[in-house]
Design a protein around this motif. Structure first.
Motif, mmCIF file in Angstrom:
data_model
loop_
_atom_site.group_PDB
_atom_site.id
_atom_site.type_symbol
_atom_site.label_atom_id
_atom_site.label_comp_id
_atom_site.label_asym_id
_atom_site.label_seq_id
_atom_site.Cartn_x
_atom_site.Cartn_y
_atom_site.Cartn_z
ATOM 1 N N TYR A 118 -28.746 -21.134 -35.444
ATOM 2 C CA TYR A 118 -29.620 -22.303 -35.587
ATOM 3 C C TYR A 118 -29.791 -22.610 -37.071
ATOM 4 C CZ TYR A 118 -30.771 -21.443 -30.687
ATOM 5 O OH TYR A 118 -30.702 -21.247 -29.333
ATOM 6 N N ALA A 119 -29.149 -23.671 -37.538
ATOM 7 C CA ALA A 119 -29.205 -24.032 -38.955
ATOM 8 C C ALA A 119 -30.573 -24.583 -39.337
ATOM 9 C CB ALA A 119 -28.116 -25.055 -39.277
ATOM 10 N N ASP A 120 -31.275 -25.191 -38.394
ATOM 11 C CA ASP A 120 -32.587 -25.792 -38.648
ATOM 12 C C ASP A 120 -33.678 -24.807 -38.220
ATOM 13 O OD1 ASP A 120 -34.923 -27.227 -38.727
ATOM 14 O OD2 ASP A 120 -34.123 -28.998 -37.701
ATOM 15 N N PRO A 121 -34.461 -24.262 -39.174
ATOM 16 C CA PRO A 121 -35.515 -23.281 -38.847
ATOM 17 C C PRO A 121 -36.546 -23.829 -37.863
ATOM 18 C CG PRO A 121 -35.096 -23.313 -41.200
ATOM 19 C CD PRO A 121 -34.359 -24.484 -40.621
ATOM 20 N N ASN A 122 -36.892 -25.108 -38.020
ATOM 21 C CA ASN A 122 -37.885 -25.702 -37.118
ATOM 22 C C ASN A 122 -37.363 -25.767 -35.678
ATOM 23 O OD1 ASN A 122 -39.796 -26.134 -39.166
ATOM 24 N ND2 ASN A 122 -38.846 -28.096 -39.737
ATOM 25 N N TYR A 123 -36.091 -26.125 -35.553
ATOM 26 C CA TYR A 123 -35.502 -26.193 -34.209
ATOM 27 C C TYR A 123 -35.419 -24.794 -33.599
ATOM 28 C CZ TYR A 123 -32.292 -27.223 -30.391
ATOM 29 O OH TYR A 123 -31.730 -27.339 -29.155
ATOM 30 N N PHE A 124 -35.059 -23.810 -34.443
ATOM 31 C CA PHE A 124 -35.003 -22.424 -33.967
ATOM 32 C C PHE A 124 -36.371 -21.978 -33.454
ATOM 33 C CE2 PHE A 124 -35.930 -17.981 -35.386
ATOM 34 C CZ PHE A 124 -35.321 -17.348 -34.313
ATOM 35 N N SER A 125 -37.416 -22.292 -34.229
ATOM 36 C CA SER A 125 -38.769 -21.903 -33.838
ATOM 37 C C SER A 125 -39.170 -22.565 -32.516
ATOM 38 C CB SER A 125 -39.759 -22.301 -34.937
ATOM 39 O OG SER A 125 -41.067 -21.909 -34.594
ATOM 40 N N LYS A 126 -38.774 -23.824 -32.352
ATOM 41 C CA LYS A 126 -39.097 -24.565 -31.132
ATOM 42 C C LYS A 126 -38.402 -23.950 -29.916
ATOM 43 C CE LYS A 126 -38.827 -29.247 -29.197
ATOM 44 N NZ LYS A 126 -38.379 -30.648 -29.466
#
Length: 348
Positions: free
Chosen positions: A322-330
């Protein structure tokens, strides 16, 4: 002059000889008691020539033959009858006429011993545009069954086809040729159909060879249903084995490359199948769709990494794809129920 031709079902060589002599003895005994005659053996049957065209007498003779063979011999048979006024000098045309009558047994119920009179049969219809339409419809139905194997649907496919064939009264040879053509086309078009044929074709007679040995629509319908049902089951088995291997390859790839950008297109290209087929197959084999499986693998790996204090929380997402930390957290919260940071605080 009248000719009565008797045709019994095919038996083994020894049993066939016994059946033939039973038919001959009973038939000649009955005819001799009622009219002058002479008889001769024919391929798969017996011809009895009677020196009369009296319809009532002929009906009495055929009725008596039918009754006695049915009662005493328990032989499945067909009687064809034809008469011409020319007497012994018209034997050739008489024989040709009764042979044409016998061809019509193709559409009679093989379980009912039958008398067919040449003057009362409906002429065969030549293979034409209507025949081609039946062929195309049957081809399409069989292709659908092969593409989405359904052994339970085979019987209806052939039942519908033979209903149309019987209605049209096509020439039997043309109908048999249609079934041969379709079978060979399926072997050429579908690799797993061809493989299934090779695995099941161990009886010594192929489907095409068996078609040539049969001469009634009932027998051919029964053969076709049985053969295609077994082939469909074999295709399901072959595809199941193939699908399991594909799933193993995909799982192994995900285990090694979960940190990379993995798309459905990349996976289907890896295993050389189309997207729709892969999605249905993967869910059938694993109980979950591919994206859910990939997500689960990544989140499970993320849980392990979150227990390592040397790895920053934002780095965990990148390490599992997951390159996007926010997307990973979601995504993590959706699967686990809490955020990555909350999970780390609990496990450390």
């Amino acid at each position: 002059m009248t000719i009565i031709k008797l045709f019994s079902s095919k038996y083994g060589e020894e049993e066939g000889k016994i059946k033939y002599y039973i038919i001959r003895n009973i038939s000649e005994e009955i005819v001799e008691a009622k009219a002058g005659f002479f008889s001769c053996q024919l391929e798969f049957g017996l011809a009895v020539f009677i020196n009369t065209c009296d319809r009532q007498l002929i009906n009495e003779i055929t009725g008596s033959i039918r009754f006695n063979l049915d009662r005493h011999a328990q032989i499945s048979f067909t009687i064809a009858v034809s008469s011409v006024p020319g007497g012994i000098f018209d034997l050739n045309s008489l024989y040709c006429s009764v042979c044409k009558a016998m061809e019509h047994r193709y559409y009679y119920n093989i379980n009912i011993n039958t008398v067919i009179e040449q003057n009362s049969v409906r002429p065969f219809q030549n293979w034409d545009a209507e025949g081609e339409a039946v062929k195309i419809e049957l081809e399409n139905s069989i292709e659908r069954v092969i593409e989405q194997p359904d052994a339970t649907g085979i019987r209806k496919v052939f039942s519908d086809a033979f209903h149309k064939i019987r209605q049209k009264n096509f020439v039997p040879q043309d109908v048999n040729q249609m079934f041969k053509d379709i079978f060979l086309k399926m072997k050429f078009k579908f690799d797993d159909f061809k493989r299934a044929v090779e695995l099941l074709d161990t009886s010594g007679y192929s489907y095409v060879q068996q078609l040539e040995m049969l001469d009634t629509a009932d027998e051919i319908e029964k053969l076709s249903v049985n053969v295609y049902t077994e082939l469909t089951k074999q295709i399901l088995y072959l595809r199941s084995r193939k699908d399991k291997k594909i799933v193993e390859v995909v799982k192994d790839y995900v285990a090694k490359h979960y940190s990379e950008d993995i798309t459905l297109a990349k996976i289907t290209g890896l295993v050389y199948v189309n997207g729709n087929y892969f999605s249905e197959m993967f869910k059938t084999c694993t109980g979950e769709n591919f994206i859910d499986y990939l997500t689960r693998v990544r989140i499970d790996r993320a849980k392990t990494l979150l227990k390592d204090v040397a790895v920053k929380t934002y780095e965990v997402g990148m390490l599992v794809g997951y390159a996007d930390p926010n997307y990973f957290s979601k995504v993590f919260k959706k699967v686990v129920g809490i955020t990555p940071s909350q999970y780390r605080n609990i496990v450390l």
